[in-house]
Design an enzyme around this catalytic site. Structure first.
Site, PDB file in Angstrom:
ATOM      1  N   ASP A  15      -2.580   2.802   1.136  1.00 33.88           N
ATOM      2  CA  ASP A  15      -2.453   2.854   2.228  1.00 33.88           C
ATOM      3  C   ASP A  15      -0.947   1.878   2.384  1.00 33.88           C
ATOM      4  OD1 ASP A  15      -3.437   3.447   4.978  1.00 33.88           O
ATOM      5  OD2 ASP A  15      -4.949   1.779   4.854  1.00 33.88           O
ATOM      6  N   GLY A  18       2.171   5.226   6.668  1.00 37.04           N
ATOM      7  CA  GLY A  18       2.783   5.229   8.130  1.00 37.04           C
ATOM      8  C   GLY A  18       4.070   3.797   8.317  1.00 37.04           C
ATOM      9  N   ARG A  19       3.129   3.012   8.590  1.00 37.87           N
ATOM     10  CA  ARG A  19       3.847   1.750   9.171  1.00 37.87           C
ATOM     11  C   ARG A  19       5.466   1.338   8.428  1.00 37.87           C
ATOM     12  NH1 ARG A  19      -1.812  -0.779   7.972  1.00 37.87           N
ATOM     13  NH2 ARG A  19      -2.041   0.735   7.062  1.00 37.87           N
ATOM     14  N   TRP A  20       5.165   1.735   7.395  1.00 44.55           N
ATOM     15  CA  TRP A  20       6.445   1.212   6.230  1.00 44.55           C
ATOM     16  C   TRP A  20       7.291   2.125   7.490  1.00 44.55           C
ATOM     17  CZ3 TRP A  20      10.062   4.071   4.151  1.00 44.55           C
ATOM     18  CH2 TRP A  20      11.341   3.945   3.210  1.00 44.55           C
ATOM     19  N   HIS A  32       5.119   8.582   3.618  1.00 44.70           N
ATOM     20  CA  HIS A  32       4.698   9.868   2.550  1.00 44.70           C
ATOM     21  C   HIS A  32       5.590   9.877   1.008  1.00 44.70           C
ATOM     22  CE1 HIS A  32       1.440   9.371   5.027  1.00 44.70           C
ATOM     23  NE2 HIS A  32       1.561  10.005   5.763  1.00 44.70           N
ATOM     24  N   SER A  60      -7.983  11.090   2.489  1.00 42.09           N
ATOM     25  CA  SER A  60      -9.183  11.232   2.539  1.00 42.09           C
ATOM     26  C   SER A  60      -9.630  12.409   3.441  1.00 42.09           C
ATOM     27  CB  SER A  60      -9.910  10.168   3.006  1.00 42.09           C
ATOM     28  OG  SER A  60      -9.134   9.789   4.732  1.00 42.09           O
ATOM     29  N   ARG A  66      -5.840  13.897  10.699  1.00 40.31           N
ATOM     30  CA  ARG A  66      -4.583  13.790  11.014  1.00 40.31           C
ATOM     31  C   ARG A  66      -3.659  14.847  12.071  1.00 40.31           C
ATOM     32  NH1 ARG A  66      -2.332   8.710   7.533  1.00 40.31           N
ATOM     33  NH2 ARG A  66      -4.249   7.916   7.553  1.00 40.31           N
ATOM     34  N   LEU A 126      -4.417   8.471 -20.797  1.00 40.97           N
ATOM     35  CA  LEU A 126      -4.116   7.838 -19.679  1.00 40.97           C
ATOM     36  C   LEU A 126      -5.456   8.806 -18.376  1.00 40.97           C
ATOM     37  CD1 LEU A 126      -4.278   5.269 -16.764  1.00 40.97           C
ATOM     38  CD2 LEU A 126      -3.074   6.897 -16.664  1.00 40.97           C
ATOM     39  N   ARG A 179      -6.461  -2.197  -2.170  1.00 41.15           N
ATOM     40  CA  ARG A 179      -6.193  -1.313  -1.173  1.00 41.15           C
ATOM     41  C   ARG A 179      -4.593  -2.410  -1.426  1.00 41.15           C
ATOM     42  NH1 ARG A 179      -9.062   1.281   3.408  1.00 41.15           N
ATOM     43  NH2 ARG A 179      -7.432   2.361   4.957  1.00 41.15           N
ATOM     44  N   ARG A 185     -11.126  -2.775   3.891  1.00 45.17           N
ATOM     45  CA  ARG A 185     -11.705  -1.555   3.801  1.00 45.17           C
ATOM     46  C   ARG A 185     -12.292  -0.410   2.425  1.00 45.17           C
ATOM     47  NH1 ARG A 185      -9.686  -1.326   8.960  1.00 45.17           N
ATOM     48  NH2 ARG A 185      -7.897   0.786   9.480  1.00 45.17           N
ATOM     49  N   LEU A 186     -13.390  -0.486   2.358  1.00 46.82           N
ATOM     50  CA  LEU A 186     -12.970   1.077   1.473  1.00 46.82           C
ATOM     51  C   LEU A 186     -12.793   2.522   1.852  1.00 46.82           C
ATOM     52  CD1 LEU A 186     -16.271   0.357  -1.144  1.00 46.82           C
ATOM     53  CD2 LEU A 186     -13.537   0.574  -1.713  1.00 46.82           C
TER      54      LEU A 186
HETATM   55  C1  IPE Z   1      -7.464   5.806   3.503  1.00 41.70           C
HETATM   56  O1  IPE Z   1      -6.426   5.515   4.054  1.00 41.70           O
HETATM   57  C2  IPE Z   1      -7.026   6.632   2.317  1.00 41.70           C
HETATM   58  C3  IPE Z   1      -5.610   6.724   2.054  1.00 41.70           C
HETATM   59  C4  IPE Z   1      -5.506   5.548   1.438  1.00 41.70           C
HETATM   60  C5  IPE Z   1      -5.850   8.099   1.303  1.00 41.70           C
HETATM   61  P1  IPE Z   1      -6.974   5.782   5.707  1.00 41.70           P
HETATM   62  O2  IPE Z   1      -5.481   5.109   6.450  1.00 41.70           O
HETATM   63  O3  IPE Z   1      -7.243   6.973   6.389  1.00 41.70           O
HETATM   64  O4  IPE Z   1      -7.845   4.459   6.200  1.00 41.70           O
HETATM   65  P2  IPE Z   1      -8.245   3.945   7.633  1.00 41.70           P
HETATM   66  O5  IPE Z   1      -8.405   4.748   8.610  1.00 41.70           O
HETATM   67  O6  IPE Z   1      -7.119   3.069   7.794  1.00 41.70           O
HETATM   68  O7  IPE Z   1      -9.414   3.865   7.391  1.00 41.70           O
HETATM   69  C1  IPE Z   2      -1.423   6.600   3.440  1.00 41.46           C
HETATM   70  O1  IPE Z   2      -0.820   6.214   4.265  1.00 41.46           O
HETATM   71  C2  IPE Z   2      -1.173   7.703   2.920  1.00 41.46           C
HETATM   72  C3  IPE Z   2      -2.902   8.942   3.327  1.00 41.46           C
HETATM   73  C4  IPE Z   2      -3.577   8.176   4.028  1.00 41.46           C
HETATM   74  C5  IPE Z   2      -2.474   9.676   3.202  1.00 41.46           C
HETATM   75  P1  IPE Z   2      -0.937   6.228   5.825  1.00 41.46           P
HETATM   76  O2  IPE Z   2      -0.950   7.462   6.234  1.00 41.46           O
HETATM   77  O3  IPE Z   2      -2.196   5.855   6.066  1.00 41.46           O
HETATM   78  O4  IPE Z   2      -0.213   4.565   6.036  1.00 41.46           O
HETATM   79  P2  IPE Z   2      -0.514   3.814   7.586  1.00 41.46           P
HETATM   80  O5  IPE Z   2      -2.129   3.265   7.008  1.00 41.46           O
HETATM   81  O6  IPE Z   2      -1.161   4.643   8.810  1.00 41.46           O
HETATM   82  O7  IPE Z   2       0.356   2.824   7.750  1.00 41.46           O
HETATM   83 MG    MG Z   3      -3.522   3.601   6.691  1.00 37.76          MG
END
Ligand code: IPE
Ligand code: IPE
Ligand code: MG
Length: 252
Positions: A15, A18-20, A32, A60, A66, A126, A179, A185-186
């Site tokens: 995870d 996007g923030r990066w 990404h 997910s 999205r 693996l 994580r 969270r999961l």
């Molecule tokens: C969980 O991340 C799914 C993946 C890392 C692929 P999300 O960014 O979608 O999760 P939430 O929305 O913050 O819970």
């Molecule tokens: C995880 O990074 C990748 C996917 C869920 C596809 P995010 O895209 O969720 O990044 P943030 O959480 O918005 O920073």
């Molecule tokens: Mg995320």
């Protein structure tokens, strides 16, 4: 690193892409892209220390909600990296498999996945398990449907049978779930399988996650006392000896 306590199965919720990107004033897809680039080093590191299964949460089932352009960038990156890594999987003995709801995937991605899965099926160094279009609840629902279609009676329902209908059938449960990005969270990852997993949360964003931090997570895991509901292994004669737990800390 102590071999005895290397987790057999590590799950990573990758995870923070996007923030990066946003922190750098870049569009989210740049995050990404960088995220995909981290996968190779982490996979090689896991394989190198003797991890048997690495499950990477890539997309997910909720991520379909999205914006369309972000989803299509992610699918494009996935296609590109599968094509690019295919020969490497063969060379490195990596068995690739996807867990998740394939009905929602575009046809071209589905057939590439099937091709890579078949070609790497006999590899045994693996297992790289990619959670794609994956949701733990969705997986459990599909498992229940399979059980009903097979005509199982209520008495037939056991933990082993349910596990056998999940996408992860035949794989050990994750010992350690990592994580990145600070969220704790999961988000619907491996709900059934994580019943006794150890968790490692880090603020590091996935595009910055390195082999060193993976080793740090494993090191922390090795300090945990996995009791599986029993009494600690190190706390006296009544302690159970089963399970794959290892009591290294004394009981308090
Ligand atoms: C969980 O991340 C799914 C993946 C890392 C692929 P999300 O960014 O979608 O999760 P939430 O929305 O913050 O819970
Ligand atoms: C995880 O990074 C990748 C996917 C869920 C596809 P995010 O895209 O969720 O990044 P943030 O959480 O918005 O920073
Ligand atoms: Mg995320």
């Amino acid at each position: 690193m102590e071999k005895r306590t290397i987790p057999r199965h590590i799950g990573i919720i990758m995870d923070g892409n996007g923030r990066w990107a946003e922190m750098r004033g870049l569009p989210r897809f740049e995050g990404h892209k960088r995220g995909v680039q981290r996968v190779k080093e982490i996979t090689e590191a896991a394989s190198g220390i003797g991890v048997e299964v690495l499950s990477l949460y890539a997309f997910s089932i909720e991520n379909w909600m999205r914006p369309e352009d972000e989803v299509s960038v992610i699918m494009g990156l996935l296609e590109e990296s599968l094509k690019g890594e295919f020969l490497n999987f063969i060379k490195e003995g990596i068995r690739f498999r996807v867990i998740g709801n394939r009905d929602k995937l575009p046809g071209n991605i589905k057939s590439i996945i099937e091709g890579v899965e078949q070609a790497t099926d006999k590899n045994n160094r693996l297992v790289l398990q990619c959670a794609l279009s994956y949701g733990g609840r969705d997986e459990i629902i599909r498992a229940i449907r399979k059980a009903i279609n097979k005509g199982l009676t209520p008495e037939d329902i056991t933990e082993e049978r349910i596990s056998g209908f999940l996408d992860t059938a035949g794989m050990p449960d994750p010992d350690l779930i990592v994580r990145t990005s600070g969220e704790q969270r999961l988000s619907n990852f491996l709900l059934w399988q994580s019943a006794y997993s150890e968790f490692y949360f880090t603020n590091t964003l996935w595009p910055d996650f390195t082999k060193e931090e993976l080793l740090e997570a494993i090191h922390e895991y090795q300090m945990r006392d996995r009791r599986f509901g029993k009494v600690s292994n190190s706390s006296g004669s009544l302690a159970g000896s089963g399970g794959s737990g290892f009591g290294v800390r004394s009981a308090f």
